[in-house]
Write a protein that holds these residues in place. Structure first.
Motif, PDB file in Angstrom:
ATOM      1  N   PHE A 194      40.882  40.688  91.645  1.00 61.69           N
ATOM      2  CA  PHE A 194      42.297  40.348  91.769  1.00 61.69           C
ATOM      3  C   PHE A 194      42.484  38.990  92.453  1.00 61.69           C
ATOM      4  CE2 PHE A 194      46.190  40.303  94.341  1.00 61.69           C
ATOM      5  CZ  PHE A 194      47.139  40.403  93.329  1.00 61.69           C
ATOM      6  N   PHE A 195      41.833  38.802  93.597  1.00 66.05           N
ATOM      7  CA  PHE A 195      42.046  37.562  94.343  1.00 66.05           C
ATOM      8  C   PHE A 195      41.446  36.348  93.635  1.00 66.05           C
ATOM      9  CE2 PHE A 195      42.785  40.691  97.759  1.00 66.05           C
ATOM     10  CZ  PHE A 195      44.083  40.314  98.045  1.00 66.05           C
ATOM     11  N   MET A 196      40.303  36.521  92.978  1.00 65.10           N
ATOM     12  CA  MET A 196      39.742  35.400  92.199  1.00 65.10           C
ATOM     13  C   MET A 196      40.685  35.047  91.053  1.00 65.10           C
ATOM     14  SD  MET A 196      36.836  33.830  92.946  1.00 65.10           S
ATOM     15  CE  MET A 196      35.781  33.458  91.563  1.00 65.10           C
ATOM     16  N   PHE A 197      41.166  36.060  90.355  1.00 66.78           N
ATOM     17  CA  PHE A 197      42.074  35.826  89.230  1.00 66.78           C
ATOM     18  C   PHE A 197      43.351  35.135  89.699  1.00 66.78           C
ATOM     19  CE2 PHE A 197      45.685  37.326  86.643  1.00 66.78           C
ATOM     20  CZ  PHE A 197      45.340  36.751  85.424  1.00 66.78           C
ATOM     21  N   MET A 198      43.938  35.625  90.772  1.00 63.57           N
ATOM     22  CA  MET A 198      45.192  35.052  91.263  1.00 63.57           C
ATOM     23  C   MET A 198      45.000  33.634  91.789  1.00 63.57           C
ATOM     24  SD  MET A 198      47.381  37.215  90.396  1.00 63.57           S
ATOM     25  CE  MET A 198      48.870  36.632  91.180  1.00 63.57           C
ATOM     26  N   ALA A 199      43.919  33.393  92.488  1.00 61.26           N
ATOM     27  CA  ALA A 199      43.660  32.033  92.981  1.00 61.26           C
ATOM     28  C   ALA A 199      43.456  31.081  91.809  1.00 61.26           C
ATOM     29  CB  ALA A 199      42.439  32.024  93.900  1.00 61.26           C
ATOM     30  N   HIS A 200      42.664  31.502  90.837  1.00 58.99           N
ATOM     31  CA  HIS A 200      42.410  30.654  89.663  1.00 58.99           C
ATOM     32  C   HIS A 200      43.702  30.395  88.901  1.00 58.99           C
ATOM     33  CE1 HIS A 200      40.931  29.956  85.452  1.00 58.99           C
ATOM     34  NE2 HIS A 200      40.315  29.001  86.131  1.00 58.99           N
ATOM     35  N   ARG A 201      44.492  31.413  88.770  1.00 59.14           N
ATOM     36  CA  ARG A 201      45.775  31.292  88.049  1.00 59.14           C
ATOM     37  C   ARG A 201      46.727  30.319  88.751  1.00 59.14           C
ATOM     38  NH1 ARG A 201      50.367  35.360  87.590  1.00 59.14           N
ATOM     39  NH2 ARG A 201      51.365  34.700  85.681  1.00 59.14           N
ATOM     40  N   SER A 202      46.606  30.213  90.062  1.00 59.88           N
ATOM     41  CA  SER A 202      47.496  29.329  90.828  1.00 59.88           C
ATOM     42  C   SER A 202      47.199  27.854  90.579  1.00 59.88           C
ATOM     43  CB  SER A 202      47.375  29.613  92.326  1.00 59.88           C
ATOM     44  OG  SER A 202      46.182  29.040  92.850  1.00 59.88           O
ATOM     45  N   SER A 203      45.988  27.544  90.158  1.00 61.11           N
ATOM     46  CA  SER A 203      45.521  26.158  89.978  1.00 61.11           C
ATOM     47  C   SER A 203      45.530  25.370  91.284  1.00 61.11           C
ATOM     48  CB  SER A 203      46.350  25.425  88.915  1.00 61.11           C
ATOM     49  OG  SER A 203      46.214  26.066  87.668  1.00 61.11           O
ATOM     50  N   ASN A 204      45.669  26.037  92.403  1.00 64.80           N
ATOM     51  CA  ASN A 204      45.649  25.404  93.714  1.00 64.80           C
ATOM     52  C   ASN A 204      44.189  25.309  94.168  1.00 64.80           C
ATOM     53  OD1 ASN A 204      45.550  25.064  96.565  1.00 64.80           O
ATOM     54  ND2 ASN A 204      47.642  25.848  96.749  1.00 64.80           N
ATOM     55  N   VAL A 205      43.651  24.098  94.148  1.00 62.97           N
ATOM     56  CA  VAL A 205      42.229  23.897  94.430  1.00 62.97           C
ATOM     57  C   VAL A 205      41.868  24.392  95.834  1.00 62.97           C
ATOM     58  CG1 VAL A 205      40.363  22.202  94.591  1.00 62.97           C
ATOM     59  CG2 VAL A 205      42.074  22.002  92.781  1.00 62.97           C
ATOM     60  N   ALA A 216      39.166  27.256  96.506  1.00 62.92           N
ATOM     61  CA  ALA A 216      37.991  27.010  97.345  1.00 62.92           C
ATOM     62  C   ALA A 216      37.860  28.069  98.439  1.00 62.92           C
ATOM     63  CB  ALA A 216      38.064  25.608  97.950  1.00 62.92           C
ATOM     64  N   VAL A 217      38.949  28.383  99.098  1.00 65.15           N
ATOM     65  CA  VAL A 217      38.921  29.402 100.150  1.00 65.15           C
ATOM     66  C   VAL A 217      38.573  30.765  99.545  1.00 65.15           C
ATOM     67  CG1 VAL A 217      40.359  30.691 101.792  1.00 65.15           C
ATOM     68  CG2 VAL A 217      40.488  28.194 101.707  1.00 65.15           C
ATOM     69  N   THR A 218      39.179  31.080  98.415  1.00 69.75           N
ATOM     70  CA  THR A 218      38.941  32.381  97.786  1.00 69.75           C
ATOM     71  C   THR A 218      37.490  32.527  97.332  1.00 69.75           C
ATOM     72  OG1 THR A 218      41.242  32.506  97.088  1.00 69.75           O
ATOM     73  CG2 THR A 218      39.681  33.943  95.947  1.00 69.75           C
ATOM     74  N   THR A 219      36.933  31.486  96.720  1.00 77.57           N
ATOM     75  CA  THR A 219      35.536  31.597  96.263  1.00 77.57           C
ATOM     76  C   THR A 219      34.596  31.781  97.456  1.00 77.57           C
ATOM     77  OG1 THR A 219      35.313  29.175  96.149  1.00 77.57           O
ATOM     78  CG2 THR A 219      35.839  30.327  94.087  1.00 77.57           C
ATOM     79  N   ARG A 220      34.885  31.123  98.568  1.00 74.79           N
ATOM     80  CA  ARG A 220      34.060  31.318  99.768  1.00 74.79           C
ATOM     81  C   ARG A 220      34.135  32.771 100.241  1.00 74.79           C
ATOM     82  NH1 ARG A 220      36.828  26.961 102.842  1.00 74.79           N
ATOM     83  NH2 ARG A 220      36.698  25.368 101.252  1.00 74.79           N
ATOM     84  N   HIS A 221      35.341  33.312 100.271  1.00 76.47           N
ATOM     85  CA  HIS A 221      35.524  34.696 100.737  1.00 76.47           C
ATOM     86  C   HIS A 221      34.918  35.709  99.770  1.00 76.47           C
ATOM     87  CE1 HIS A 221      39.107  33.365 103.418  1.00 76.47           C
ATOM     88  NE2 HIS A 221      37.948  33.127 103.980  1.00 76.47           N
ATOM     89  N   VAL A 222      34.982  35.414  98.484  1.00 77.40           N
ATOM     90  CA  VAL A 222      34.418  36.313  97.474  1.00 77.40           C
ATOM     91  C   VAL A 222      32.902  36.411  97.635  1.00 77.40           C
ATOM     92  CG1 VAL A 222      33.931  36.442  94.992  1.00 77.40           C
ATOM     93  CG2 VAL A 222      36.286  36.187  95.792  1.00 77.40           C
ATOM     94  N   VAL A 223      32.246  35.277  97.814  1.00 76.52           N
ATOM     95  CA  VAL A 223      30.792  35.291  98.020  1.00 76.52           C
ATOM     96  C   VAL A 223      30.459  36.092  99.275  1.00 76.52           C
ATOM     97  CG1 VAL A 223      28.797  33.838  98.619  1.00 76.52           C
ATOM     98  CG2 VAL A 223      30.333  33.155  96.748  1.00 76.52           C
ATOM     99  N   LEU A 252      32.991  28.691  83.646  1.00 81.18           N
ATOM    100  CA  LEU A 252      32.304  29.661  84.495  1.00 81.18           C
ATOM    101  C   LEU A 252      33.196  30.853  84.834  1.00 81.18           C
ATOM    102  CD1 LEU A 252      30.382  27.276  86.932  1.00 81.18           C
ATOM    103  CD2 LEU A 252      29.452  28.556  84.989  1.00 81.18           C
ATOM    104  N   MET A 253      34.481  30.597  85.045  1.00 80.93           N
ATOM    105  CA  MET A 253      35.418  31.700  85.309  1.00 80.93           C
ATOM    106  C   MET A 253      35.513  32.632  84.103  1.00 80.93           C
ATOM    107  SD  MET A 253      36.811  32.304  88.222  1.00 80.93           S
ATOM    108  CE  MET A 253      38.172  33.367  87.755  1.00 80.93           C
ATOM    109  N   ASN A 254      35.483  32.048  82.913  1.00 82.30           N
ATOM    110  CA  ASN A 254      35.495  32.884  81.703  1.00 82.30           C
ATOM    111  C   ASN A 254      34.267  33.784  81.656  1.00 82.30           C
ATOM    112  OD1 ASN A 254      37.947  31.872  80.825  1.00 82.30           O
ATOM    113  ND2 ASN A 254      37.017  30.322  79.514  1.00 82.30           N
ATOM    114  N   TRP A 255      33.087  33.233  81.965  1.00 81.87           N
ATOM    115  CA  TRP A 255      31.868  34.049  81.990  1.00 81.87           C
ATOM    116  C   TRP A 255      31.945  35.101  83.092  1.00 81.87           C
ATOM    117  CZ3 TRP A 255      28.731  35.050  78.367  1.00 81.87           C
ATOM    118  CH2 TRP A 255      28.465  34.118  77.378  1.00 81.87           C
ATOM    119  N   TRP A 256      32.490  34.708  84.235  1.00 77.14           N
ATOM    120  CA  TRP A 256      32.653  35.632  85.353  1.00 77.14           C
ATOM    121  C   TRP A 256      33.493  36.841  84.911  1.00 77.14           C
ATOM    122  CZ3 TRP A 256      36.764  37.288  88.496  1.00 77.14           C
ATOM    123  CH2 TRP A 256      36.422  37.802  89.737  1.00 77.14           C
TER     124      TRP A 256
END
Length: 157
Positions: free
Chosen positions: A27-38, A42-49, A127-131
């Motif tokens: 959910f959070f990766m999708f929403m962050a990506h959808r926002s287009s807010n870099v 960046a913060v979300t990908t760090r937290h996801v890992v 990469l997001m598409n593959w993810w």
């Protein structure tokens, strides 16, 4: 408390952690990506890992160990159709999850590198598409394991 019930509780809780963390991360990766807010990406990908290492990886290990212990405790056969179905789904999920984790590292690196320019490279979207392509069937397989755990539609002995 009987050790069987404690073992079962730990097994169920770890299943909830795997499922909940997976759904939350998606959910959070999708929403962050959808926002287009870099910056948000960046913060979300760090937290996801981080979340995958703090929650998902240990819960998967606990799932496997407690699952084997429960199989032994209940006298279920490791050659039963039920176990073969469960372990096949478990391996399938792992075969999807490991590349997803590697993709998350790449996504994090790209997002962090894009902070100054405030524009994501086109590779990020690929990469997001593959993810997503790997994550959806893995999550469906998790639901399949829940069905097998709860209803035991195949012989377990």
């Amino acid at each position: 408390m009987d050790s069987y019930f404690l073992l079962r509780l730990v097994h169920i809780l770890s299943a909830v952690i795997v499922t909940g963390t997976g759904a939350g991360i998606a959910f959070f990766m999708f929403m962050a990506h959808r926002s287009s807010n870099v910056q948000a990406i960046a913060v979300t990908t760090r937290h996801v890992v981080l979340a995958d290492w703090i929650f998902t990886a240990p819960a998967v290990l606990v799932q496997f160990v407690t699952g084997v212990l429960l199989m032994n405790r209940l006298g279920y056969s490791f050659s039963s159709s039920w176990f073969i179905a469960v372990i096949t789904l478990f391996v399938f999920i792992g075969a999807c999850w490991i590349p997803v984790v590697l993709l998350q590292y790449k996504l994090r690196k790209l997002a962090d590198a894009s902070l100054e320019a405030d524009v994501l490279p086109s590779d990020f979207n690929k990469l997001m598409n593959w993810w997503t392509v790997l994550g959806i069937p893995a999550f469906i397989a998790i639901l399949g394991i829940f069905i097998l755990m709860v209803f035991k539609p195949l012989a377990v002995m």
